[in-house]
Each structure stands twice: as structure tokens, then as C-alpha cells.
Design a protein around this motif. Structure first.
Motif, PDB file in Angstrom:
ATOM      1  N   LEU A  58      57.933  46.284  50.423  1.00 31.05           N
ATOM      2  CA  LEU A  58      56.934  47.340  50.553  1.00 31.05           C
ATOM      3  C   LEU A  58      55.538  46.730  50.719  1.00 31.05           C
ATOM      4  CD1 LEU A  58      58.176  49.748  47.737  1.00 31.05           C
ATOM      5  CD2 LEU A  58      58.782  49.756  50.166  1.00 31.05           C
ATOM      6  N   ALA A  59      54.763  47.299  51.614  1.00 32.22           N
ATOM      7  CA  ALA A  59      53.405  46.810  51.843  1.00 32.22           C
ATOM      8  C   ALA A  59      52.500  47.245  50.692  1.00 32.22           C
ATOM      9  CB  ALA A  59      52.866  47.347  53.163  1.00 32.22           C
ATOM     10  N   VAL A  60      51.664  46.320  50.224  1.00 29.35           N
ATOM     11  CA  VAL A  60      50.734  46.610  49.124  1.00 29.35           C
ATOM     12  C   VAL A  60      49.309  46.604  49.675  1.00 29.35           C
ATOM     13  CG1 VAL A  60      49.884  45.880  46.865  1.00 29.35           C
ATOM     14  CG2 VAL A  60      52.284  45.460  47.496  1.00 29.35           C
ATOM     15  N   PRO A  61      48.607  47.734  49.604  1.00 32.44           N
ATOM     16  CA  PRO A  61      47.195  47.726  50.032  1.00 32.44           C
ATOM     17  C   PRO A  61      46.378  46.900  49.036  1.00 32.44           C
ATOM     18  CG  PRO A  61      48.073  49.976  49.817  1.00 32.44           C
ATOM     19  CD  PRO A  61      49.040  49.057  49.151  1.00 32.44           C
ATOM     20  N   VAL A  62      45.743  45.845  49.512  1.00 32.83           N
ATOM     21  CA  VAL A  62      44.990  44.974  48.611  1.00 32.83           C
ATOM     22  C   VAL A  62      43.544  44.855  49.065  1.00 32.83           C
ATOM     23  CG1 VAL A  62      46.992  43.604  47.900  1.00 32.83           C
ATOM     24  CG2 VAL A  62      45.651  42.881  49.892  1.00 32.83           C
ATOM     25  N   THR A  63      42.690  44.613  48.091  1.00 35.42           N
ATOM     26  CA  THR A  63      41.295  44.291  48.358  1.00 35.42           C
ATOM     27  C   THR A  63      41.163  42.775  48.329  1.00 35.42           C
ATOM     28  OG1 THR A  63      40.526  46.334  47.311  1.00 35.42           O
ATOM     29  CG2 THR A  63      38.931  44.522  47.521  1.00 35.42           C
ATOM     30  N   PRO A  64      40.598  42.163  49.347  1.00 35.38           N
ATOM     31  CA  PRO A  64      40.459  40.698  49.335  1.00 35.38           C
ATOM     32  C   PRO A  64      39.651  40.244  48.123  1.00 35.38           C
ATOM     33  CG  PRO A  64      40.002  41.584  51.521  1.00 35.38           C
ATOM     34  CD  PRO A  64      40.084  42.762  50.597  1.00 35.38           C
ATOM     35  N   VAL A  65      40.065  39.138  47.546  1.00 33.47           N
ATOM     36  CA  VAL A  65      39.365  38.590  46.391  1.00 33.47           C
ATOM     37  C   VAL A  65      37.941  38.218  46.775  1.00 33.47           C
ATOM     38  CG1 VAL A  65      39.232  36.615  44.830  1.00 33.47           C
ATOM     39  CG2 VAL A  65      41.424  37.769  45.199  1.00 33.47           C
ATOM     40  N   ARG A  66      36.992  38.675  45.974  1.00 38.15           N
ATOM     41  CA  ARG A  66      35.590  38.366  46.217  1.00 38.15           C
ATOM     42  C   ARG A  66      35.093  37.413  45.143  1.00 38.15           C
ATOM     43  NH1 ARG A  66      35.937  43.936  46.791  1.00 38.15           N
ATOM     44  NH2 ARG A  66      35.183  44.192  44.655  1.00 38.15           N
ATOM     45  N   ARG A  67      34.134  36.603  45.471  1.00 36.06           N
ATOM     46  CA  ARG A  67      33.601  35.622  44.533  1.00 36.06           C
ATOM     47  C   ARG A  67      32.370  36.142  43.804  1.00 36.06           C
ATOM     48  NH1 ARG A  67      37.460  31.667  43.730  1.00 36.06           N
ATOM     49  NH2 ARG A  67      38.600  31.455  45.688  1.00 36.06           N
ATOM     50  N   GLY A  68      32.231  37.473  43.757  1.00 34.07           N
ATOM     51  CA  GLY A  68      31.079  38.054  43.081  1.00 34.07           C
ATOM     52  C   GLY A  68      31.308  38.143  41.582  1.00 34.07           C
ATOM     53  N   ALA A  69      30.910  39.274  41.017  1.00 35.90           N
ATOM     54  CA  ALA A  69      31.033  39.467  39.575  1.00 35.90           C
ATOM     55  C   ALA A  69      32.503  39.468  39.171  1.00 35.90           C
ATOM     56  CB  ALA A  69      30.385  40.787  39.179  1.00 35.90           C
ATOM     57  N   PRO A  70      32.872  38.701  38.155  1.00 35.15           N
ATOM     58  CA  PRO A  70      34.276  38.654  37.727  1.00 35.15           C
ATOM     59  C   PRO A  70      34.658  39.936  37.010  1.00 35.15           C
ATOM     60  CG  PRO A  70      32.915  37.411  36.205  1.00 35.15           C
ATOM     61  CD  PRO A  70      32.008  37.837  37.328  1.00 35.15           C
ATOM     62  N   PRO A  71      35.943  40.270  36.969  1.00 39.33           N
ATOM     63  CA  PRO A  71      36.385  41.478  36.255  1.00 39.33           C
ATOM     64  C   PRO A  71      36.369  41.253  34.748  1.00 39.33           C
ATOM     65  CG  PRO A  71      38.285  40.266  37.044  1.00 39.33           C
ATOM     66  CD  PRO A  71      37.071  39.540  37.580  1.00 39.33           C
ATOM     67  N   ASP A  72      36.481  42.346  33.999  1.00 44.99           N
ATOM     68  CA  ASP A  72      36.615  42.220  32.547  1.00 44.99           C
ATOM     69  C   ASP A  72      37.989  41.645  32.192  1.00 44.99           C
ATOM     70  OD1 ASP A  72      34.079  43.477  31.911  1.00 44.99           O
ATOM     71  OD2 ASP A  72      35.005  45.329  32.616  1.00 44.99           O
ATOM     72  N   ALA A  73      38.992  42.017  32.986  1.00 42.24           N
ATOM     73  CA  ALA A  73      40.351  41.510  32.751  1.00 42.24           C
ATOM     74  C   ALA A  73      41.069  41.355  34.085  1.00 42.24           C
ATOM     75  CB  ALA A  73      41.140  42.459  31.842  1.00 42.24           C
ATOM     76  N   VAL A  74      41.945  40.371  34.160  1.00 39.95           N
ATOM     77  CA  VAL A  74      42.804  40.187  35.324  1.00 39.95           C
ATOM     78  C   VAL A  74      44.250  40.215  34.847  1.00 39.95           C
ATOM     79  CG1 VAL A  74      42.629  37.660  35.157  1.00 39.95           C
ATOM     80  CG2 VAL A  74      43.402  38.718  37.290  1.00 39.95           C
ATOM     81  N   LEU A 102      41.165  30.261  40.803  1.00 38.98           N
ATOM     82  CA  LEU A 102      40.434  31.513  40.627  1.00 38.98           C
ATOM     83  C   LEU A 102      40.459  31.964  39.166  1.00 38.98           C
ATOM     84  CD1 LEU A 102      39.001  33.978  41.932  1.00 38.98           C
ATOM     85  CD2 LEU A 102      41.278  34.999  42.202  1.00 38.98           C
ATOM     86  N   LEU A 103      41.611  31.845  38.530  1.00 38.32           N
ATOM     87  CA  LEU A 103      41.733  32.249  37.127  1.00 38.32           C
ATOM     88  C   LEU A 103      40.837  31.400  36.231  1.00 38.32           C
ATOM     89  CD1 LEU A 103      45.606  32.774  36.983  1.00 38.32           C
ATOM     90  CD2 LEU A 103      43.856  34.563  36.799  1.00 38.32           C
ATOM     91  N   ARG A 104      40.782  30.105  36.517  1.00 38.20           N
ATOM     92  CA  ARG A 104      39.910  29.233  35.724  1.00 38.20           C
ATOM     93  C   ARG A 104      38.439  29.614  35.904  1.00 38.20           C
ATOM     94  NH1 ARG A 104      43.691  25.450  37.572  1.00 38.20           N
ATOM     95  NH2 ARG A 104      42.320  24.761  39.262  1.00 38.20           N
ATOM     96  N   GLU A 105      38.080  29.928  37.151  1.00 37.32           N
ATOM     97  CA  GLU A 105      36.692  30.317  37.424  1.00 37.32           C
ATOM     98  C   GLU A 105      36.333  31.594  36.670  1.00 37.32           C
ATOM     99  OE1 GLU A 105      34.223  32.298  41.097  1.00 37.32           O
ATOM    100  OE2 GLU A 105      35.728  30.762  41.594  1.00 37.32           O
ATOM    101  N   TRP A 106      37.202  32.612  36.767  1.00 40.34           N
ATOM    102  CA  TRP A 106      36.930  33.878  36.092  1.00 40.34           C
ATOM    103  C   TRP A 106      36.921  33.708  34.578  1.00 40.34           C
ATOM    104  CZ3 TRP A 106      40.503  37.608  39.349  1.00 40.34           C
ATOM    105  CH2 TRP A 106      39.822  37.945  40.540  1.00 40.34           C
ATOM    106  N   ALA A 107      37.869  32.934  34.054  1.00 40.04           N
ATOM    107  CA  ALA A 107      37.925  32.733  32.608  1.00 40.04           C
ATOM    108  C   ALA A 107      36.652  32.070  32.097  1.00 40.04           C
ATOM    109  CB  ALA A 107      39.144  31.882  32.243  1.00 40.04           C
ATOM    110  N   GLY A 108      36.097  31.155  32.893  1.00 39.41           N
ATOM    111  CA  GLY A 108      34.862  30.498  32.508  1.00 39.41           C
ATOM    112  C   GLY A 108      33.682  31.447  32.457  1.00 39.41           C
TER     113      GLY A 108
END
Length: 326
Positions: A58-74, A102-108
Motif C-alpha cells: 500500500l502506498a503511504v503518503p509521506v512528508t519529506p523529512v525536513r532539517r528544520g525544527a525537530p519534533p517533540d517525539a519520533v 537523523l535520530l541522533r540529530e533530533w535526539a541531540g
């Protein structure tokens, strides 16, 4: 709470859907109940590639990962690989390796990293779990220990929170993880969401683990498992176990710890619990009779052990079996 759900090609359909449905249900209930924030969870499905398809195609509509403000949770849902070989292949893919960075960047930058089922392998591969407690898919625990020996793994637990990381167990533990996120925002909303979704508390995976399936990951451990099942009622002896398996006591203990994260005695006791649950659910033996068959002095000891290991009592275990049969 801004939550990004990372979607990878071939992901486990149920895992992604469960996380999204649980959080959207919480938002609807919050709005219906007049919560100050009508939609407490802002959820975005993010992709490291423009096109993502689930394991079922099944196709999943996704938003491309952006390098802006990180989320509160991933949140990292399960990869659609259920056995060690295919999972190793998935973990070596470029998009999975990029996800680690990416996870390391956001966690930091303060993001809470969450993963369920085989998604925990992606999180562990980012090195964010090193030195921390975690859980994972119970039948892949031997592979997890092999790949990530610096993680304090306890696959008996359904959910483990440890210093800015949260891991959940197999398959439908995605639901437990999503409810944990809801509970973090509002315990009352989490309880209401769980009632709407008809979810009982499930603190442990232990009731679902098949010990001999894990044992087959290593020939020596498998020989020990076979010996233990024959000796259950008579009691444990490490010296006898070593002789029967053709290994030294030290080698036997080392292999069990490497593969299962347990001592020979703790695994022996786990097999006793498995056998006791089987007899409770498939026979009319009394608790006293079952205790004698699995090597315990009395039914009180067995009842206490089952409650401690599984979080369930004898009556509940037998009722569940009757419900399943019906």
C-alpha cells in the motif's frame, strides 16, 4: 505534542496503522470532551524517500523529512521483516542508515525517540540505546543481543522508558507505545482511549514468549532446553546440566547469557512457568497438582510466581483460555 512517524519501504502495515489510529482516536476524544487543546497530538508521517510502500504494497503518503525544527517525539514503527535474515538485510539499507543519523540529530535537540517491534533495531542502530534499558520483539531477542550488546535488553517487558528513549515489544505493542504517548500528555485521556479501543493493561510479553523457539537460536542452548524439560519436576543442577549438554558449567552459563540474557537457573524457571501455564489452560489439574509437576513445593509458590512473572493470576489465565476456546 508534535509527533513524527518515520515510514520506511516495506514497513509493517498494522504497526503504522495502530499508531496513527490510536493517536487520532485520542484527538477525537479530546475534542469531544472539551479538552482545552482540541487536538493534543499533531502527527505527521515522514519519509526519507519520496515514495514509500508498506509490506502489503500500500502506498503511504509521506512528508519529506525536513532539517528544520525537530519534533517533540519520533515514532519508528516495525519493519516488515519477521525473521533474522531478512531483518539483517533491511537494517543494511541506505535509508535505515540515514535514519540513524537523523535520530541522533533530533535526539541531540531534545526529541523523544520511540520504537516498537523491529523498529527497536533501527533505534538501537542509531546508538541512542547504548547503556540504556530496552525491550524488543521477543523472538528476535537473540539477534538483538548479538547486534547491540551494549543495550540492557529485557524482552519480557512490553514497554521500557529509559532516558529520552521508549521501546515497545512485538507487533501490537505499537498500541501500548501510542497509549504511553497519550498518557504522557493526559492520563485521563489515555484511559478513555484505551476503553474505546478495548485494551487491557499488558505490562509483560512474558505470557506470549515461546521459550524453546528462542533456544533454537543456538545448539548448546537447545540441548540445555531439552534437558531442562526432562528434569522439570526433579529440580535444577548446573553440574548435571553441563554434563548432559557436553559443556563446562562456565561455557553453558556464558552461552545462555549471550543468547537469552539469562542464567541457566532463570531459564529453567521460565520453562517451568511456560509448562504451568500450558497445564492451567489445557487441563483440569488443580494448582497443587500442577505445582508438583513443574517442581514447586506447593500451589501458593506457583501462584506467587505466576503473578510476579506474568502479571496474571491463576483465575485470569484459565479464564483467558476458556475465552479463546469459545
Amino acid at each position: 505534542m508534535r509527533i513524527h512517524v518515520l515510514a520506511f519501504d516495506g514497513l509493517f502495515d498494522t504497526g503504522l496503522a495502530t499508531v496513527l489510529d490510536t493517536l487520532s482516536t485520542a484527538n477525537e476524544l479530546a475534542a469531544a470532551g472539551g479538552e482545552p487543546r482540541a487536538t493534543p497530538f499533531e502527527v505527521t508521517v515522514m519519509g526519507l524517500r519520496r515514495s514509500v510502500r508498506t509490506g502489503q504494497g500500500l502506498a503511504v503518503p509521506v512528508t519529506p523529512v525536513r532539517r528544520g525544527a525537530p519534533p517533540d517525539a519520533v515514532v519508528i514503527p516495525a519493519l516488515g521483516a519477521k525473521q533474522p535474515g531478512p531483518l539483517r538485510d533491511r537494517l543494511a539499507r541506505p535509508d535505515i542508515l540515514e535514519a540513524g543519523a537523523l535520530l541522533r540529530e533530533w535526539a541531540g535537540r531534545g526529541t523523544l525517540a520511540c520504537a516498537a517491534c523491529t523498529g527497536t533495531f533501527v533505534l538501537a542502530g542509531s546508538a541512542l540505546l547504548e547503556g540504556k534499558a530496552a525491550t524488543t520483539t521477543w523472538w528476535l531477542a537473540p539477534l538483538f543481543r548479538e547486534l547491540y550488546p551494549r543495550v540492557a535488553l529485557d524482552e519480557s517487558r512490553m514497554l521500557v522508558s529509559s532516558a529520552h528513549c521508549v521501546t515497545a515489544g512485538a507487533a501490537l505493542a505499537h498500541l501500548d507505545l501510542a497509549l504511553w504517548l497519550v498518557r504522557r500528555a493526559s492520563p485521563a485521556l489515555a484511559a478513555l482511549t484505551a476503553r474505546y479501543l478495548v485494551v487491557d493493561p499488558r505490562p509483560s510479553q512474558a505470557a506470549f514468549v515461546i521459550p524453546d523457539h528462542l533456544a533454537h537460536a543456538d545448539p548448546l542452548v537447545e540441548r540445555f532446553e531439552h534437558w531442562a524439560r526432562q528434569r522439570m519436576a526433579r529440580g535444577f543442577s548446573l553440574a548435571d546440566a553441563a554434563r548432559a549438554t557436553g559443556a563446562s558449567e562456565r561455557t553453558l552459563a556464558r552461552r545462555l547469557h549471550a543468547v537469552l540474557g539469562k542464567t541457566p537457573l532463570s531459564y529453567f524457571q521460565e520453562l517451568r512457568v511456560e509448562r504451568a501455564v500450558h497445564l492451567l489452560q489445557t487441563s483440569r489439574y488443580s494448582v497443587e497438582q500442577i505445582a508438583a509437576q513443574v517442581g514447586y513445593a506447593d500451589g501458593v509458590t506457583l501462584r506467587s510466581l505466576l503473578r510476579r512473572k506474568l502479571g496474571r493470576g491463576v483465575r485470569e489465565l484459565r479464564a483467558n483460555a476458556i475465552g479463546a476456546a469459545g
